[in-house]
Every structure is written in structure tokens, then in C-alpha cells.
Design a protein around this motif. Structure first.
Motif, PDB file in Angstrom:
ATOM      1  N   GLU A  63       0.830  -1.209   0.000  1.00 17.94           N
ATOM      2  CA  GLU A  63       0.000   0.000   0.000  1.00 17.94           C
ATOM      3  C   GLU A  63       0.861   1.254   0.000  1.00 17.94           C
ATOM      4  N   VAL A  64       1.976   1.201   0.710  1.00 16.06           N
ATOM      5  CA  VAL A  64       2.911   2.334   0.715  1.00 16.06           C
ATOM      6  C   VAL A  64       3.674   2.391  -0.601  1.00 16.06           C
ATOM      7  N   ALA A  65       4.105   1.236  -1.078  1.00 12.54           N
ATOM      8  CA  ALA A  65       4.927   1.187  -2.297  1.00 12.54           C
ATOM      9  C   ALA A  65       4.204   1.753  -3.501  1.00 12.54           C
ATOM     10  N   ALA A  66       2.872   1.672  -3.518  1.00  4.85           N
ATOM     11  CA  ALA A  66       2.101   2.180  -4.664  1.00  4.85           C
ATOM     12  C   ALA A  66       1.256   3.389  -4.279  1.00  4.85           C
ATOM     13  N   TRP A  67       1.694   4.121  -3.278  1.00  5.10           N
ATOM     14  CA  TRP A  67       1.122   5.434  -2.965  1.00  5.10           C
ATOM     15  C   TRP A  67      -0.357   5.396  -2.548  1.00  5.10           C
ATOM     16  N   ARG A  68      -0.792   4.308  -1.899  1.00  7.29           N
ATOM     17  CA  ARG A  68      -2.179   4.308  -1.422  1.00  7.29           C
ATOM     18  C   ARG A  68      -2.286   4.931  -0.032  1.00  7.29           C
ATOM     19  N   VAL A  69      -1.353   4.593   0.854  1.00  8.79           N
ATOM     20  CA  VAL A  69      -1.375   5.145   2.210  1.00  8.79           C
ATOM     21  C   VAL A  69      -0.016   5.749   2.520  1.00  8.79           C
ATOM     22  N   ASP A  70       0.011   6.593   3.521  1.00  6.00           N
ATOM     23  CA  ASP A  70       1.254   7.231   3.939  1.00  6.00           C
ATOM     24  C   ASP A  70       2.153   6.212   4.634  1.00  6.00           C
ATOM     25  N   GLU A  71       3.449   6.427   4.536  1.00  8.17           N
ATOM     26  CA  GLU A  71       4.407   5.478   5.121  1.00  8.17           C
ATOM     27  C   GLU A  71       4.238   5.324   6.625  1.00  8.17           C
ATOM     28  N   SER A  72       3.778   6.384   7.309  1.00 11.96           N
ATOM     29  CA  SER A  72       3.628   6.309   8.764  1.00 11.96           C
ATOM     30  C   SER A  72       2.544   5.324   9.180  1.00 11.96           C
ATOM     31  N   SER A  73       1.631   4.977   8.265  1.00 13.02           N
ATOM     32  CA  SER A  73       0.522   4.101   8.619  1.00 13.02           C
ATOM     33  C   SER A  73       0.963   2.652   8.815  1.00 13.02           C
ATOM     34  N   ILE A  74       2.139   2.266   8.322  1.00 15.04           N
ATOM     35  CA  ILE A  74       2.595   0.890   8.488  1.00 15.04           C
ATOM     36  C   ILE A  74       3.694   0.781   9.538  1.00 15.04           C
ATOM     37  N   ARG A  75       3.943   1.868  10.243  1.00 16.54           N
ATOM     38  CA  ARG A  75       5.041   1.906  11.212  1.00 16.54           C
ATOM     39  C   ARG A  75       4.487   2.246  12.595  1.00 16.54           C
ATOM     40  N   MET A  76       4.914   1.472  13.609  1.00 20.11           N
ATOM     41  CA  MET A  76       4.504   1.750  14.980  1.00 20.11           C
ATOM     42  C   MET A  76       5.745   1.816  15.871  1.00 20.11           C
ATOM     43  N   ASP A  77       5.898   2.899  16.575  1.00 27.40           N
ATOM     44  CA  ASP A  77       7.053   3.095  17.438  1.00 27.40           C
ATOM     45  C   ASP A  77       7.023   2.103  18.601  1.00 27.40           C
ATOM     46  N   LEU A  78       8.114   1.395  18.826  1.00 32.02           N
ATOM     47  CA  LEU A  78       8.160   0.366  19.868  1.00 32.02           C
ATOM     48  C   LEU A  78       7.998   0.950  21.271  1.00 32.02           C
ATOM     49  N   LYS A  79       8.537   2.136  21.488  1.00 31.60           N
ATOM     50  CA  LYS A  79       8.406   2.735  22.818  1.00 31.60           C
ATOM     51  C   LYS A  79       6.963   3.125  23.117  1.00 31.60           C
ATOM     52  N   LYS A  80       6.214   3.472  22.062  1.00 27.15           N
ATOM     53  CA  LYS A  80       4.791   3.734  22.257  1.00 27.15           C
ATOM     54  C   LYS A  80       4.046   2.445  22.585  1.00 27.15           C
ATOM     55  N   ILE A  81       4.399   1.382  21.879  1.00 29.95           N
ATOM     56  CA  ILE A  81       3.714   0.105  22.095  1.00 29.95           C
ATOM     57  C   ILE A  81       3.908  -0.380  23.520  1.00 29.95           C
ATOM     58  N   PHE A  82       5.110  -0.186  24.060  1.00 31.05           N
ATOM     59  CA  PHE A  82       5.411  -0.716  25.399  1.00 31.05           C
ATOM     60  C   PHE A  82       5.444   0.369  26.470  1.00 31.05           C
ATOM     61  N   ALA A  83       4.835   1.515  26.181  1.00 29.07           N
ATOM     62  CA  ALA A  83       4.787   2.603  27.165  1.00 29.07           C
ATOM     63  C   ALA A  83       4.068   2.130  28.420  1.00 29.07           C
ATOM     64  N   GLY A  84       4.683   2.366  29.580  1.00 34.23           N
ATOM     65  CA  GLY A  84       4.062   1.995  30.850  1.00 34.23           C
ATOM     66  C   GLY A  84       4.129   0.518  31.166  1.00 34.23           C
ATOM     67  N   ARG A  85       4.882  -0.256  30.394  1.00 33.36           N
ATOM     68  CA  ARG A  85       4.980  -1.697  30.622  1.00 33.36           C
ATOM     69  C   ARG A  85       6.429  -2.079  30.930  1.00 33.36           C
ATOM     70  N   ASN A  86       6.595  -3.154  31.667  1.00 36.28           N
ATOM     71  CA  ASN A  86       7.922  -3.566  32.116  1.00 36.28           C
ATOM     72  C   ASN A  86       8.641  -4.383  31.039  1.00 36.28           C
ATOM     73  N   VAL A  87       8.844  -3.755  29.903  1.00 36.72           N
ATOM     74  CA  VAL A  87       9.604  -4.363  28.811  1.00 36.72           C
ATOM     75  C   VAL A  87      10.669  -3.360  28.376  1.00 36.72           C
ATOM     76  N   ALA A  88      11.921  -3.759  28.457  1.00 38.98           N
ATOM     77  CA  ALA A  88      13.018  -2.889  28.020  1.00 38.98           C
ATOM     78  C   ALA A  88      13.186  -3.033  26.512  1.00 38.98           C
ATOM     79  N   VAL A  89      13.015  -1.938  25.800  1.00 38.62           N
ATOM     80  CA  VAL A  89      13.145  -1.942  24.344  1.00 38.62           C
ATOM     81  C   VAL A  89      14.558  -1.483  23.977  1.00 38.62           C
TER      82      VAL A  89
END
Length: 617
Positions: free
Chosen positions: A49-75
Motif C-alpha cells: 500500500e505504501v509502495a504504490a502510494w495508497r497510504v502514507d508510510e507512517s501508517s505501516i510503522r509503529m514506534d516500539l516505545k509507544k507500544i510498550f509505554a508503561g509496561r515492564n519491557v526494556a526496548v
């Protein structure tokens, strides 16, 4: 002594395993470290979808620190290059990480099967950076072709070869075929000059789908202008050419773009791990037991694409699909916790896969889904709906409301050129500043009526009862009337040049008689609330401050009028105007333009909100 758990890889399996481990190990003496070479998690199934300009590149990317915010996982962001499984360590160029339990979830990488020039001259689609690079390359080909005067070079620039008939190849071919007419229009290129070829050595595309279902997908590709060449072997890929053989004949064609999607093998660190027990002919997948432990090192668990495991009663190993990653995560997490608690692993891996689907552009898909015992091929719309629904469920597990909202926005409301299976009617294609005059008019309208009611003595004299019953008696009989439910009746009244729409309900009449009209004091109290409500809504709309709430307030006010005195025909525009302001009215030329980003930033900094993703970007 604290147990060290290292999860290597932040793909689909690694993310879910780390989250499930953290939840199960609360209060336990154990640490969880997630290591990946990137600071983000990538939605690999959406790369096309990104490669053919359907969605923005940020839509397929998730920051790991956001995913594990407030959780006891060292990234940790690091590139692991070697492992010493006998001494329980993994290492990068500068750091060594000891572990008691290792989860190998590094995923896979493209394999080129020894095809000459494939690695050097083709473009892959297996990572976030791949998708962005390919997107820019495709657009650059159209830009250069637009400027090129030599017809042969122009033709070469507009010839796209996609190698591979699996998920990656077919979905990229469909996405590119959907994008090409748009690019031609943008750069004023004759669409007839564009050639897209999908080649595969097998006799049919998508062997994971039933033959009839796969044939439908092929017909769709051909309808979109893709040439499907089956039984075709890629012999060589040059700098600006590709050599293929079919039916004993060799063909060399000039092209500036060869996209490789013909297969995968284990990641680098796995391919170097001969002592870990690589499966025979597994292309770098690690053999495991039924608990998903390495056969040679039981404290090393293997998940996702890295595992080579044939479930009991099956003849082939588990597929390298997202559903396998999701299914293995709770098994691995539970078994590690069992071991930490001093018990042997209890959970055997018994996956029951529910099928597969392939998207051909943003508007069409084919799938084969159902239970483990019985599957079927639903229509395209149902397949696409199921695909998005499954993605939303995954996002709820990984990043909660924040990512779900972002996904819905990017896949439905921000899509251009109707490149969504629900069409273009939901897409935000119109500049929102055209709503500013409507917002200002509504603000003046509400302030005017607040002042008018104040001037008529609504803050000191009873007015509502007379107004209600005078209108109720004036508009009879109804020209149209029917009961919605037992105690709710919808009526349309006409008197002279006036027409009212009235939604009468027994609960509302009870509320009016029992509370609003209970006494003169209560009546004035509710009158005052109405005046203040109109004043605040009007001021909010004029300023463009909290416009979403003001728009909802307008809709609520319209409903209250309809439930009491009836909504005059001259005010039927009001709820629709309020709806128009809810999501877009405060985007420009408003205080919301400055206030809402500031409030969102403050809101996101609250730990509870970050942990449970009760915000959106």
C-alpha cells in the motif's frame, strides 16, 4: 535470582510474545528485553500500500516505545549478529546480552535462489525501508518517462516486472496496476505505454488459495492490465533488463524496474545458527518440539517465521503467515512462565488456521476462510471487510485505540481516488475551510437566539409550558404519522405555511410533566439552561474552540426540539449543519487549530493514557 528473558525481533510474533509475557509475569522476579535493529514495528502485510502510494508510510510503522509505554519491557535498538547458545548469550558488534530464556522471532528475508543479478538489480518488498524506496523509485520512473524523448527508453521506464506469485508479488502487482493510471494522469503519460508483468515459475498463482478462487484473482489482475506469465523462470536480471525462459524459449526485455517477491529464508542470525537445529530444506527455519523449543537448546523458544514445526496430524510445516505469529505467542509466553515457576512446559502448539486472503488493489480481494475443518471463498467485499477487521483486532492487541483510530483514518477517511473497498464517499477529499462560513453563521444564529430568549424574560418568567402546549394544539391533525415502537410516535404536522416534524415519546412527556413543568422554579431553571447552552455553543462555534463538542451539541439541541415542540421545517438544516462541524469544522481558521494539538500533547503525556492508548496522533 531474576530470570532474564530476551525476545529477539519486533515483528508480529515478537511484539505479541513480549506483551503476553509482561502481562503474565507481573509480580515475578524476571526481566523482559525486546531487541530489534529498528525502533519501530512494521506492518509487513501492508507494504504494498505504501509502495504504490495508497497510504502514507507512517501508517505501516509503529514506534516500539509507544507500544510498550508503561509496561515492564526494556526496548533495545541493536543489530544482533551472532549467538552463543551454549553459553546463553547473543551479541552485536559492541554489546553482549546474556539470557536465561531466548525467544527467536527475527522473521525472514528475501531469498534469490541463485538467480544471477537478482540481489544486485532487483527491488525487494520486505521492510519499511523497502516500501519507501520502491514507492520513490516507481514515481521517479513516471517522472523520467514524462521527460524522456527516446520512445524505447520511455517504454523501458514504464515496464514493471514483478517476480513471484505469492502474497507479495500478487498484491504488489494489483496495487501498482491501480496506481499506474493515476500516475499517468498526473504526469500526462499515455496509459497504453505502461506494462506490468507478474511472472512465476509455478503453473498457477497463489497456491494457498483454491484453484477457482485463484483464477478469479488472475482475471482481476488481467482486467486491471497486468500480464500474468506462469511457468516462467527468471534466468538473469541485469541493470536495465530481465531474462526469462518459458516453454524452452528465452526472452530478454528491457525494464528499469524488477520487483522481487519470489520467496524468503531465515534472517541472518538464524541462518548462522547451525547448532540451533535448522530444519532440513527449511530455508533457515529452526526445528522445534511441540512446545516451540529448539530441539538442541530447550531454553531457546522459536516463534513466527523462524519456526519449522509440523503439527500433529499434518504433513507440512506451519505456514509463514501472520496468523501463525499470533497463534504461537500465547503458547510461548505460557511455557516460559511455566518454566520460571519451576514447572515443565504445559502448552503444546496445536494451531487451527482460518485461511488466507490476498488484496488486489484497495477495492478487490479474494480469500479462503473458515474453520480448520471447513473453509469457503466469500465475495470480494466480505473478504476486504474481513481483512480490515482482522487488522483492527491485531491493532487493539498491540497499540490499542491510538493505532485503531489511525488505521481507520488512513484506510477509509484519508484515501484518495476512491482507492478503498467502501468507495470514495467516506474519503476526506474536500478542503475543510469551506465549512468556516457555515460555522460562523451557526455561531451567530445561536447567540442571537440566546439573546432573544433573554430579552423575552426566559431567566425570570415561565415560558416553556405555554410554548409547548400552544404548539402541540396548533399542529393538528397530523398529515403523516406512524408508531416506531410502543411508546414512540413519529408525526409530521402542517398548519398554513408551517410544517413540523415531531418525535413524540411517553418517557419525554413524563420528564416534561414530572420535572420541567413541576413548578415555576424548575421551569425557569431549565429555561436558563437552554439560554446558557445556546450562548456557549454559539461562542464556541464563532471561536472555533471545541468545535466537535459544539457540533454534537447542535445535534443534541435539534433532537430535544424534535422531542418537545417538534422541529419546524425551517430548522431541519440544523442537525445536518451540526454533523458537518463534528470532525472537520475546527480544522482551520479556528482556535482549535492551536488548542487541540496542545491538549493532545498534554493528554498523551499522562502515563495512564499512554499505557492504554487512549489518544490518537
Amino acid at each position: 535470582m531474576s530470570k532474564k528473558i530476551v525476545v529477539l525481533g519486533a515483528g508480529y510474533a515478537g511484539i505479541l510474545i513480549a506483551k503476553k509475557l509482561e502481562k503474565k509475569l507481573k509480580g515475578k522476579d524476571a526481566t523482559i528485553t525486546l531487541i530489534d535493529k529498528n525502533p519501530y514495528h512494521t506492518m509487513l502485510t501492508e507494504l504494498h500500500e505504501v509502495a504504490a502510494w495508497r497510504v502514507d508510510e507512517s501508517s505501516i510503522r509503529m514506534d516500539l516505545k509507544k507500544i510498550f509505554a508503561g509496561r515492564n519491557v526494556a526496548v533495545v535498538q541493536d543489530n544482533i549478529t551472532s549467538a552463543d547458545y551454549d553459553n546463553n548469550t547473543i551479541s552485536s558488534e559492541g554489546t553482549t546480552y546474556p539470557y536465561d530464556y531466548l525467544v527467536m522471532a527475527t522473521g525472514s528475508k528475501p531469498t534469490f535462489f541463485g538467480v544471477e543479478g537478482a540481489k544486485e538489480n532487483s527491488l525487494t518488498l520486505w521492510s519499511y525501508t523497502d516500501a519507501v524506496r520502491l514507492r520513490d523509485h516507481i514515481e521517479n520512473m513516471f517522472i523520467q518517462a514524462y521527460r524522456e524523448t527516446d520512445p524505447e527508453i520511455k517504454k523501458s521506464m514504464l515496464t514493471f516486472y514483478i517476480v513471484g506469485g505469492g502474497f507479495t508479488g500478487v498484491e504488489m502487482a494489483g496495487e501498482l496496476a491501480e496506481y499506474a493510471p493515476l500516475a499517468c494522469k498526473k504526469f500526462e503519460i499515455d496509459p497504453g505505454l505502461v506494462r506490468i508483468v507478474n511472472v512465476d515459475v509455478l503453473p498457477r498463482l497463489m497456491p494457498f488459495l483454491p484453484e477457482k478462487t485463484a483464477e478469479k484473482a488472475v482475471k482481476r489482475l488481467e482486467k486491471m492490465g497486468v500480464s500474468v506469465s506462469l511457468g516462467t523462470n527468471v534466468v538473469r536480471i541485469g541493470k536495465n533488463e530481465i531474462e526469462v525462459s518459458k516453454d524452452g524459449q528465452t526472452i530478454v526485455e528491457s525494464t528499469h524496474t524488477v520487483i522481487w517477491g519470489a520467496g524468503t529464508e531465515g534472517s541472518g542470525v538464524v541462518m548462522q545458527s547451525e547448532t540451533l537445529g535448522l530444519g532440513k530444506n527449511s530455508r533457515g527455519r529452526v526445528q522445534t518440539d511441540s512446545y516451540l523449543r529448539s530441539l538442541t537448546h530447550p531454553n531457546v523458544y522459536v516463534g513466527g517465521d523462524n519456526m519449522f514445526y509440523i503439527p500433529e496430524g499434518e504433513k507440512v510445516p506451519v505456514p509463514q503467515m501472520v496468523e501463525n505469529c499470533e497463534a504461537c505467542a500465547p503458547v510461548i509466553a505460557s511455557n516460559i512462565v511455566d518454566e520460571i515457576n519451576g514447572n515443565p512446559p504445559q502448552n503444546k502448539y496445536k494451531p487451527k488456521f482460518h485461511g488466507a486472503m490476498v488484496c488486489i488493489g484497495g477495492r478487490y480481494g479474494q480469500s479462503y476462510v473458515g474453520t480448520h475443518e471447513k473453509k469457503f471463498s466469500p465475495p470480494s467485499f466480505i473478504s476486504m471487510f474481513a481483512k480490515h477487521f482482522i487488522n483492527i483486532i491485531y491493532f487493539f492487541q498491540v497499540a490499542g485505540w491510538n493505532k485503531v483510530f489511525s488505521y481507520i483514518k488512513n484506510e477509509f477517511f484519508n484515501i484518495r481516488n476512491q482507492r478503498s473497498f467502501v468507495g470514495g464517499h467516506f474519503s476526506n477529499r474536500t478542503p475543510v475551510f469551506f465549512l468556516v462560513p457555515l460555522r460562523l453563521f451557526m455561531g451567530i444564529y445561536f447567540i442571537y437566539y440566546a439573546y432573544r430568549r433573554y430579552a423575552l424574560g426566559w431567566l425570570s418568567e415561565s415560558r416553556l409550558r405555554d410554548s409547548f402546549y400552544n404548539v402541540a394544539e396548533q399542529f393538528r391533525p397530523a398529515v403523516f404519522e406512524f408508531e416506531l415502537w410502543d411508546q414512540i410516535r413519529f408525526s409530521v404536522f402542517v398548519a398554513g405555511d408551517y410544517m413540523h416534524m415531531w418525535l413524540q415519546s411517553t418517557p419525554m412527556l413524563w420528564f416534561l410533566e414530572g420535572w420541567v413543568f413541576a413548578s415555576s422554579g424548575s421551569e425557569i431553571f431549565f429555561q436558563t439552561l437552554i439560554v446558557l447552552f445556546e450562548l456557549f455553543v454559539g461562542l464556541a462555534l464563532l471561536a472555533g474552540l471545541f468545535t466537535t463538542l459544539a457540533g454534537l451539541g447542535v445535534m443534541f439541541f435539534s433532537l430535544m426540539i424534535m422531542l418537545t415542540t417538534g422541529l419546524p421545517f425551517g430548522l431541519w438544516w440544523l442537525p445536518f449543519a451540526g454533523l458537518a462541524q463534528v470532525f472537520t469544522g475546527g480544522k482551520v481558521l479556528s482556535f482549535d487549530y492551536y488548542v487541540m494539538p496542545w491538549l493532545a500533547k498534554k493528554w498523551r503525556n499522562i502515563n495512564f493514557m499512554r499505557k492504554w492508548y487512549l489518544y490518537h496522533d
